[in-house]
Design a protein around this motif. Structure first.
Motif, PDB file in Angstrom:
ATOM      1  N   PRO A 230      -2.922  16.397  -0.084  1.00 53.96           N
ATOM      2  CA  PRO A 230      -2.584  15.689   1.164  1.00 53.96           C
ATOM      3  C   PRO A 230      -3.270  14.333   1.307  1.00 53.96           C
ATOM      4  CG  PRO A 230      -3.151  17.984   1.591  1.00 53.96           C
ATOM      5  CD  PRO A 230      -3.528  17.707   0.167  1.00 53.96           C
ATOM      6  N   SER A 231      -4.387  14.147   0.601  1.00 58.29           N
ATOM      7  CA  SER A 231      -5.117  12.885   0.727  1.00 58.29           C
ATOM      8  C   SER A 231      -4.577  11.789  -0.187  1.00 58.29           C
ATOM      9  CB  SER A 231      -6.604  13.113   0.411  1.00 58.29           C
ATOM     10  OG  SER A 231      -6.777  13.521  -0.942  1.00 58.29           O
ATOM     11  N   THR A 232      -3.623  12.123  -1.063  1.00 58.72           N
ATOM     12  CA  THR A 232      -3.047  11.139  -1.983  1.00 58.72           C
ATOM     13  C   THR A 232      -1.653  10.749  -1.501  1.00 58.72           C
ATOM     14  OG1 THR A 232      -4.246  12.154  -3.828  1.00 58.72           O
ATOM     15  CG2 THR A 232      -2.472  10.621  -4.386  1.00 58.72           C
ATOM     16  N   ALA A 233      -1.544   9.538  -0.979  1.00 61.24           N
ATOM     17  CA  ALA A 233      -0.257   9.076  -0.439  1.00 61.24           C
ATOM     18  C   ALA A 233       0.632   8.541  -1.558  1.00 61.24           C
ATOM     19  CB  ALA A 233      -0.487   7.981   0.600  1.00 61.24           C
ATOM     20  N   PRO A 234       1.938   8.654  -1.419  1.00 63.29           N
ATOM     21  CA  PRO A 234       2.839   8.085  -2.429  1.00 63.29           C
ATOM     22  C   PRO A 234       2.706   6.568  -2.470  1.00 63.29           C
ATOM     23  CG  PRO A 234       4.064   8.787  -0.495  1.00 63.29           C
ATOM     24  CD  PRO A 234       2.676   9.296  -0.314  1.00 63.29           C
ATOM     25  N   ASP A 235       2.906   6.005  -3.640  1.00 61.76           N
ATOM     26  CA  ASP A 235       2.791   4.554  -3.837  1.00 61.76           C
ATOM     27  C   ASP A 235       4.102   3.883  -3.441  1.00 61.76           C
ATOM     28  OD1 ASP A 235       2.285   1.990  -4.595  1.00 61.76           O
ATOM     29  OD2 ASP A 235       2.037   2.410  -6.747  1.00 61.76           O
ATOM     30  N   LEU A 236       4.083   3.137  -2.336  1.00 62.79           N
ATOM     31  CA  LEU A 236       5.281   2.449  -1.860  1.00 62.79           C
ATOM     32  C   LEU A 236       5.201   0.946  -2.116  1.00 62.79           C
ATOM     33  CD1 LEU A 236       5.893   4.284   1.547  1.00 62.79           C
ATOM     34  CD2 LEU A 236       6.813   4.821  -0.709  1.00 62.79           C
ATOM     35  N   THR A 237       4.351   0.543  -3.027  1.00 59.38           N
ATOM     36  CA  THR A 237       4.220  -0.878  -3.357  1.00 59.38           C
ATOM     37  C   THR A 237       5.552  -1.431  -3.855  1.00 59.38           C
ATOM     38  OG1 THR A 237       1.923  -0.504  -4.021  1.00 59.38           O
ATOM     39  CG2 THR A 237       2.955  -2.570  -4.748  1.00 59.38           C
ATOM     40  N   GLY A 238       5.946  -2.580  -3.315  1.00 60.29           N
ATOM     41  CA  GLY A 238       7.169  -3.236  -3.773  1.00 60.29           C
ATOM     42  C   GLY A 238       8.430  -2.804  -3.069  1.00 60.29           C
ATOM     43  N   VAL A 239       8.343  -1.832  -2.150  1.00 59.14           N
ATOM     44  CA  VAL A 239       9.537  -1.387  -1.418  1.00 59.14           C
ATOM     45  C   VAL A 239       9.946  -2.486  -0.431  1.00 59.14           C
ATOM     46  CG1 VAL A 239      10.448   0.300   0.218  1.00 59.14           C
ATOM     47  CG2 VAL A 239       8.956   1.044  -1.641  1.00 59.14           C
ATOM     48  N   PRO A 240      11.217  -2.866  -0.389  1.00 59.13           N
ATOM     49  CA  PRO A 240      11.672  -3.871   0.588  1.00 59.13           C
ATOM     50  C   PRO A 240      11.347  -3.442   2.009  1.00 59.13           C
ATOM     51  CG  PRO A 240      13.384  -3.440  -1.045  1.00 59.13           C
ATOM     52  CD  PRO A 240      12.322  -2.421  -1.267  1.00 59.13           C
ATOM     53  N   ASP A 241      11.024  -4.413   2.856  1.00 66.14           N
ATOM     54  CA  ASP A 241      10.642  -4.110   4.235  1.00 66.14           C
ATOM     55  C   ASP A 241      11.697  -3.289   4.965  1.00 66.14           C
ATOM     56  OD1 ASP A 241       8.327  -5.535   3.813  1.00 66.14           O
ATOM     57  OD2 ASP A 241       9.064  -7.381   4.740  1.00 66.14           O
ATOM     58  N   GLU A 242      12.980  -3.564   4.669  1.00 66.59           N
ATOM     59  CA  GLU A 242      14.062  -2.866   5.372  1.00 66.59           C
ATOM     60  C   GLU A 242      14.033  -1.357   5.143  1.00 66.59           C
ATOM     61  OE1 GLU A 242      14.152  -5.427   3.167  1.00 66.59           O
ATOM     62  OE2 GLU A 242      16.203  -6.208   3.116  1.00 66.59           O
ATOM     63  N   LEU A 243      13.452  -0.938   4.015  1.00 64.97           N
ATOM     64  CA  LEU A 243      13.502   0.481   3.650  1.00 64.97           C
ATOM     65  C   LEU A 243      12.135   1.156   3.701  1.00 64.97           C
ATOM     66  CD1 LEU A 243      15.894   0.220   0.556  1.00 64.97           C
ATOM     67  CD2 LEU A 243      16.460   1.158   2.807  1.00 64.97           C
ATOM     68  N   SER A 244      11.077   0.412   3.969  1.00 67.02           N
ATOM     69  CA  SER A 244       9.725   0.970   3.852  1.00 67.02           C
ATOM     70  C   SER A 244       9.483   2.122   4.824  1.00 67.02           C
ATOM     71  CB  SER A 244       8.679  -0.129   4.055  1.00 67.02           C
ATOM     72  OG  SER A 244       8.831  -0.746   5.318  1.00 67.02           O
ATOM     73  N   SER A 245       9.867   1.967   6.088  1.00 67.05           N
ATOM     74  CA  SER A 245       9.602   3.039   7.055  1.00 67.05           C
ATOM     75  C   SER A 245      10.435   4.281   6.754  1.00 67.05           C
ATOM     76  CB  SER A 245       9.887   2.552   8.480  1.00 67.05           C
ATOM     77  OG  SER A 245      11.246   2.157   8.620  1.00 67.05           O
ATOM     78  N   LEU A 246      11.671   4.092   6.330  1.00 66.70           N
ATOM     79  CA  LEU A 246      12.530   5.228   5.994  1.00 66.70           C
ATOM     80  C   LEU A 246      11.974   5.995   4.802  1.00 66.70           C
ATOM     81  CD1 LEU A 246      15.074   6.964   6.179  1.00 66.70           C
ATOM     82  CD2 LEU A 246      16.280   5.216   4.838  1.00 66.70           C
ATOM     83  N   LEU A 247      11.594   5.295   3.731  1.00 60.72           N
ATOM     84  CA  LEU A 247      11.084   5.982   2.539  1.00 60.72           C
ATOM     85  C   LEU A 247       9.746   6.647   2.817  1.00 60.72           C
ATOM     86  CD1 LEU A 247      12.067   3.681  -0.463  1.00 60.72           C
ATOM     87  CD2 LEU A 247      13.338   5.490   0.679  1.00 60.72           C
ATOM     88  N   ALA A 248       8.902   6.012   3.641  1.00 63.01           N
ATOM     89  CA  ALA A 248       7.629   6.634   3.994  1.00 63.01           C
ATOM     90  C   ALA A 248       7.861   7.961   4.712  1.00 63.01           C
ATOM     91  CB  ALA A 248       6.806   5.690   4.865  1.00 63.01           C
ATOM     92  N   ALA A 249       8.853   7.996   5.595  1.00 59.23           N
ATOM     93  CA  ALA A 249       9.163   9.231   6.318  1.00 59.23           C
ATOM     94  C   ALA A 249       9.760  10.286   5.387  1.00 59.23           C
ATOM     95  CB  ALA A 249      10.115   8.940   7.466  1.00 59.23           C
ATOM     96  N   MET A 250      10.660   9.880   4.503  1.00 58.63           N
ATOM     97  CA  MET A 250      11.290  10.832   3.579  1.00 58.63           C
ATOM     98  C   MET A 250      10.275  11.432   2.611  1.00 58.63           C
ATOM     99  SD  MET A 250      14.845   8.772   2.756  1.00 58.63           S
ATOM    100  CE  MET A 250      15.605  10.096   1.807  1.00 58.63           C
ATOM    101  N   LEU A 251       9.229  10.688   2.293  1.00 60.52           N
ATOM    102  CA  LEU A 251       8.222  11.142   1.334  1.00 60.52           C
ATOM    103  C   LEU A 251       6.981  11.706   2.026  1.00 60.52           C
ATOM    104  CD1 LEU A 251       8.535   8.197  -1.212  1.00 60.52           C
ATOM    105  CD2 LEU A 251       9.350  10.536  -1.534  1.00 60.52           C
TER     106      LEU A 251
END
Length: 406
Positions: A230-251
């Motif tokens: 739980p302490s290791t977050a997925p790496d979202l580096t480079g994700v376009p701003d338009e999709l960052s919140s959606l992918l963070a929630a899905m992951l």
């Protein structure tokens, strides 16, 4: 999709399907390009002789029964099977095109709006699967084929009935692909819910826009630890701003924190509409952008008849001078069976479209000098979904009408 010739050890036919070449393989079997007696192409999956035993037959029979219950326009359709054959096999719809993994490796990540279109399409398809009481459980870039009519999901070999308590896997055995596996699936939690497919789709979209997975690890053991920690977050580096919140929630680590698939569809639509496009427009752009690029192997096996671009110009001039009694639909059918240049947008299509003039020149033999090809992307074979095809067909109709007496 790369097709290689059959080896001497390969069968040449199974269950009425002629086998034309190899299109893939895995630990359990081989996948062939097949053709039905009526000429329908098929992907024929055959279990290796070395692994055919009672357990593999039972697992394969389960996969077949699950496939029979799954349907939808974004799912490769089940055609036929025989789990009791000496070499068990099943045939599904053949999707002519690369998988998402190969496309991104070859051409790079997708633009945000096209990734949003992919997300909406796949989320809607998975919604249909879950309505049938099923989970895919192994969604990944290699299981998404980018065909001439859009993306399709394949390989439901690990699919299970969502409410089923029975499984062919051992009690503590985890089956799936760690790179796209939800934390609860990696931890062996049962029963699984539809949230595992939401997580996997998030991992797929992350790969589509960055070329990376949520967790990069040197081996499977480390990957499982990172996914379940739980302490290791997925790496979202480079994700376009338009999709960052959606992918963070899905992951999200917790299954309950992830959006449901209909919400994923809605958020993807918002990204598309914010870019000034309609959903159908984005879908067409995605299909054009990811259309099958290299047809050399398929054409060698199937040898389809096509017209060169120089021939299309000749046909254009001829139709402009056609008599009144000509077939108005003929010009459209000719244009749509000719190969198109690579298309990245309307500007490219306009640049390459044959030009019609007020007084057509005399018909000349087709030029022998080869037409230059763009170096960015190889030339797809079909014009049926391209902007150029529609524009060319319309130009041909207008030219014909201009010469008609009425």
């Amino acid at each position: 999709m790369q097709i290689t010739p059959l080896s001497p050890e390969d069968p040449i036919a199974l269950g009425g399907f002629d086998l034309l070449g190899r299109i893939g393989q895995g630990g359990m079997g081989q996948v062939y390009l097949g053709e039905s007696p009526g000429g329908e192409p098929a992907a024929v999956k055959v279990i290796k002789s070395s692994v055919v035993d009672s357990e593999s037959r039972q697992r394969f029979a389960q996969e077949i029964e699950i496939l029979k219950t799954i349907w939808g326009p974004r799912i490769a359709a089940f055609l036929d099977s025989d789990a009791e054959a000496e070499r068990p096999w099943l045939a599904t719809e053949y999707v002519e095109g690369p998988d998402l993994r190969k496309h991104v490796a070859t051409y790079g990540p997708l633009p945000a709006v096209l990734a949003a279109s992919l997300g909406a399409t796949l989320a809607e398809a998975l919604t249909g699967v879950q309505k049938q009481g099923l989970l895919h459980r192994d969604l990944k870039p290699a299981n998404i084929l980018l065909g001439p009519n859009g993306p399709k999901i394949i390989d439901f070999g690990l699919a299970v009935f969502a409410e089923s308590s029975t499984s062919l896997t051992a009690p503590n055995q985890v089956v799936g692909t760690p790179a796209c596996m939800a934390p609860e699936q990696a931890a062996g939690v049962k029963p699984l819910t539809g949230a595992v497919d939401v997580y996997a789709l998030g991992a797929v979209l992350l790969f589509a826009v960055t070329g990376r997975y949520p967790y990069q690890a040197p081996n499977v053991v480390v990957a499982f630890h990172m996914v379940t920690d739980p302490s290791t977050a997925p790496d979202l580096t480079g994700v376009p701003d338009e999709l960052s919140s959606l992918l963070a929630a899905m992951l999200a680590q917790e299954a309950a924190a992830r959006p449901a698939l209909p919400e994923v569809v809605a958020q993807c639509r918002s990204v598309i509409e914010a870019a000034g496009l309609k959903v159908a427009q984005a879908r067409r752009r995605l299909t054009t952008f990811t259309a099958p690029q290299d047809q050399t192997a398929t054409e060698a096996l199937q040898a389809p008849a096509t017209l060169a671009l120089a021939d299309l110009r000749t046909v254009t001039a001829t139709v402009a001078q056609a008599p009144v009694c000509g077939d108005l639909d003929h010009a459209s059918s000719v244009a749509e069976t000719s190969p198109r240049p690579a298309a990245h947008g309307a500007a490219d299509a306009t640049e390459h479209a044959p030009k019609l003039v007020d007084t057509p020149p005399p018909v000349q033999p087709a030029a022998t000098t080869p037409v230059p090809r763009r170096s960015v992307r190889p030339t797809p074979r079909s014009l049926r979904q391209s902007v150029q095809a529609r524009r060319t067909a319309e130009q041909l109709r207008m030219a014909y009408a201009a010469g008609a007496s009425f």
